[in-house]
Enzyme design. Structure first.
Site, mmCIF file in Angstrom:
data_model
loop_
_atom_site.group_PDB
_atom_site.id
_atom_site.type_symbol
_atom_site.label_atom_id
_atom_site.label_comp_id
_atom_site.label_asym_id
_atom_site.label_seq_id
_atom_site.Cartn_x
_atom_site.Cartn_y
_atom_site.Cartn_z
ATOM 1 N N LYS A 126 0.805 -1.234 0.000
ATOM 2 C CA LYS A 126 0.000 0.000 0.000
ATOM 3 C C LYS A 126 0.839 1.287 0.000
ATOM 4 O O LYS A 126 0.424 2.286 -0.565
ATOM 5 C CB LYS A 126 -0.932 0.012 1.216
ATOM 6 C CG LYS A 126 -2.164 -0.842 1.035
ATOM 7 C CD LYS A 126 -3.111 -0.697 2.212
ATOM 8 C CE LYS A 126 -4.351 -1.545 1.993
ATOM 9 N NZ LYS A 126 -5.283 -1.481 3.109
ATOM 10 N N GLY A 165 -4.265 2.203 16.601
ATOM 11 C CA GLY A 165 -3.596 1.758 15.374
ATOM 12 C C GLY A 165 -3.364 2.896 14.404
ATOM 13 O O GLY A 165 -4.166 3.837 14.319
#
Ligand code: NAD
Length: 288
Positions: free
Chosen positions: A72, A132
């Protein structure tokens, strides 16, 4: 089978590992339902094969591709253009090929926000606590801030490679949006508990709760939650994570896994490639 002919356009998914992905089934069912002449295939592509795989999008005149871990972020230098959200997150999960010009988009954040809208929930002007800052946490934070979430408390482990990304996310949100972002250490349990008590939505984007960390949760005490909040886990396998069980035990009404986000990030990519709306209700019924 009747759809595949000499005109069929190919769309890929480039990631490793990837054989478990639901995306090929989701997109191919949607193409079939709408009678669109595309085929979607998964390719096992790691960082090493990535540059050649991107070249193949141009060479084979593919319509585009999805990109997942570990590619990504690594894919950015190989593309011609980036959407504003990809620019801000430094991540791409969708590529569109317009006559050899490859543009990178990230639809994970918009997918997350749309999945809440699908449930009739509005978090604009509200407070979020997010655990996160990786491939899921980063686009969620940036898109929530862009869309008008008022405050985001971002928690990450300090002794973790993603701590620097968490810092970056906070800086970019405070610099480029009206949202107030703050950085917190996941190790500070008292701070974490307080931030969850103060927020309207708690989102876990760490993958804790999924293999190999199944049956684990960052929150184990139901008393940390309050009934009128939203608890959202980006994990969708298993369908009900430990975090979701703890939230339900606390009587939280709005508890979600990551399937809605998965569906909506796919629907936005589908629209970018085909110009058509994915028949999301049909796909939800069929696959979930
Ligand atoms: P990643 O590796 O890029 O990031 C993981 C994040 O979690 C990092 O911030 C890391 O510091 C933190 N973390 C990892 N292990 C931890 C632990 N034991 N305790 C505390 N923090 C920990 O991963 P990702 O791509 O962001 O994926 C995270 C999760 O989101 C996965 O479960 C993935 O399946 C899910 N996801 C879902 C969707 C969807 O559409 N529903 C999309 C993307 C990712």
């Amino acid at each position: 089978m009747e759809r595949i002919d000499g005109h069929t356009l190919l769309i890929g998914l480039m990631a490793y590992p990837i054989r478990h992905s639901m995306s090929p089934t989701m997109h191919n069912h949607a193409f079939a339902k709408l009678g669109l002449n595309y085929a979607y295939l998964a390719f096992e592509i790691d960082n090493e094969k990535l540059e050649k795989a991107v070249d193949a999008i141009r060479t084979l005149d593919m319509r585009g591709s999805n990109v997942s871990m570990p590619n990504k972020q690594k894919i950015l230098p190989y593309l011609d253009k980036l959407s504003p959200a990809s620019e801000m997150t430094g991540a791409v999960n969708t590529i569109v090929n317009d006559n050899g010009v490859l543009t990178g988009y990230t639809t994970d954040g918009t997918g997350f926000m749309k999945s809440l809208e699908d449930e009739g929930l509005n978090i604009i002007g509200k407070k979020m606590t997010l655990a996160g800052a990786g491939g899921a946490g980063t686009p969620i934070a940036i898109q929530a801030a862009l869309d008008g979430v008022a405050e985001i408390a971002i928690f990450n482990r300090e002794n973790d490679p993603q701590w620097e990304q968490a810092k970056k996310n906070v800086e970019i949100i405070n610099e480029k949006t009206d949202c107030k972002a703050t950085l917190h250490r996941l190790e500070d349990q008292e701070d974490f508990k307080q931030a969850i008590a103060d927020c309207d939505i708690y989102c876990d984007a760490t993958g804790v709760g999924m293999k190999p960390l199944e049956d684990m949760s960052l929150v184990n005490d139901p008393s940390w939650f309050h009934k009128d909040m939203i608890v959202y886990d980006t994990v969708y396998a298993p369908r009900e994570t430990k975090l979701m069980k703890v939230a339900k035990e606390a009587g939280v009404e709005h508890v979600f896994n990551g399937l809605g986000m998965m569906l909506e990030q796919g629907a936005e990519a589908f629209k970018l490639w085909t110009g058509e709306d994915m028949p999301v209700d049909y796909i939800r019924e069929l696959l979930f």
